[in-house]
Design an enzyme around this catalytic site. Structure first.
Site, PDB file in Angstrom:
ATOM      1  N   SER A 170       0.836  -1.194   0.000  1.00 39.75           N
ATOM      2  CA  SER A 170       0.000   0.000   0.000  1.00 39.75           C
ATOM      3  C   SER A 170       0.873   1.246   0.000  1.00 39.75           C
ATOM      4  O   SER A 170       1.995   1.216   0.505  1.00 39.75           O
ATOM      5  CB  SER A 170      -0.918  -0.002   1.226  1.00 39.75           C
ATOM      6  OG  SER A 170      -1.797   1.093   1.206  1.00 39.75           O
ATOM      7  N   ASP A 171       0.324   2.314  -0.553  1.00 43.96           N
ATOM      8  CA  ASP A 171       1.016   3.594  -0.500  1.00 43.96           C
ATOM      9  C   ASP A 171      -0.016   4.706  -0.503  1.00 43.96           C
ATOM     10  O   ASP A 171      -1.074   4.579  -1.126  1.00 43.96           O
ATOM     11  CB  ASP A 171       1.977   3.764  -1.678  1.00 43.96           C
ATOM     12  CG  ASP A 171       2.954   4.899  -1.421  1.00 43.96           C
ATOM     13  OD1 ASP A 171       3.876   4.702  -0.598  1.00 43.96           O
ATOM     14  OD2 ASP A 171       2.771   5.981  -1.989  1.00 43.96           O
ATOM     15  N   THR A 172       0.299   5.787   0.204  1.00 37.45           N
ATOM     16  CA  THR A 172      -0.603   6.931   0.316  1.00 37.45           C
ATOM     17  C   THR A 172       0.145   8.201  -0.048  1.00 37.45           C
ATOM     18  O   THR A 172       1.300   8.374   0.341  1.00 37.45           O
ATOM     19  CB  THR A 172      -1.144   7.056   1.761  1.00 37.45           C
ATOM     20  OG1 THR A 172      -1.833   5.852   2.097  1.00 37.45           O
ATOM     21  CG2 THR A 172      -2.084   8.235   1.904  1.00 37.45           C
TER      22      THR A 172
END
Length: 190
Positions: free
Chosen positions: A67-69
Site C-alpha cells: 500500500s502507499d498513500t
C-alpha cells in the site's frame, strides 16, 4: 494461508487487524521517488504494486499486500516532509482548501496482482502559522504524507471528508476486504 503485509506502518497494521485478517509483517524497501511527469494516481499505484511484488518474491507463495498513500494539491504530490520548514509549507498550502488523499492497495498472489486506487477529498479549515509550528513540534507530521495525520492530532484541521476515512489513514478497508475476498482470503477471522 496467511497474508503478508509489506509495510512497517503501525496504522496499516492496526487497520488490517481491525477487520480480523491474520497477517505477518515483512516491510520492503523500494525507491519511492516519483518518475518524471508521473501522475499522483500512477505514482501511488506503482509504489503499492512494487511493494507487493517485492514482498511476494520473498515468500513461498503467500499473498502479499502493499500500500502507499500520497496527498495532492494543485496536482502536486506532497510526500513526507523533509524538515520543519517543508512541513509548515505543506500545511500552509492545505490551509483553508480541499486536497486529495490517494491510497493504492495491491495484492500479489500466485494468480497475479490485484490493485485499486482510492481517492478521498479532505478539506482543512484555515490554519495559523503558529498552530502549524506547534503541530510540527508534536512530531506527529514527521512521517506523514502531506505533513499531517487525520487519525491523530491533525484531525482538528479537518472540516470535511468525502470518501474513505481509512484510506486517508493509509489502508482503505472496504476496498482491501474486497481484494482479499477476491483472492480467497477471509476477513473477520478469529
Amino acid at each position: 494461508m496467511t497474508l503478508v503485509l509489506a509495510s512497517a506502518s503501525p496504522r496499516r497494521r492496526e487497520l488490517l487487524a481491525q477487520i480480523g485478517v491474520p497477517f505477518s509483517v515483512a516491510p520492503v524497501d523500494i525507491d519511492e521517488t516519483p518518475l518524471a511527469d508521473e501522475s499522483a494516481r500512477d505514482y501511488v499505484l506503482r509504489l503499492a504494486q512494487e511493494k507487493a511484488l517485492a514482498g511476494f518474491q520473498c515468500t513461498e507463495g503467500q499473498p502479499v499486500l502493499g500500500s502507499d498513500t500520497t496527498v495532492t494539491v494543485d496536482g502536486q504530490i506532497l510526500g513526507k516532509p523533509l524538515d520543519r520548514a517543508d512541513a509548515i509549507s505543506m500545511l500552509q498550502r492545505l490551509s483553508g482548501r480541499t486536497h486529495q488523499v490517494m491510497t493504492a492497495i495491491a495484492l500479489a498472489t500466485v494468480n497475479g496482482v490485484y490493485a485499486r486506487v482510492v481517492t478521498t477529498q479532505v478539506t482543512f479549515r484555515v490554519l495559523s502559522m503558529e498552530e502549524c509550528e506547534r503541530y510540527w513540534d508534536t512530531e506527529e507530521p514527521c512521517d506523514k504524507a502531506g505533513g499531517y495525520g487525520i487519525q491523530g492530532l491533525g484531525a482538528v484541521f479537518v472540516t470535511n471528508i468525502q470518501g474513505s476515512y481509512t484510506g486517508v489513514v493509509g489502508l482503505p478497508l472496504c476496498e482491501t476486504a474486497e481484494l482479499l475476498t477476491r483472492a480467497g482470503l477471509q476477513v473477520w477471522q478469529k
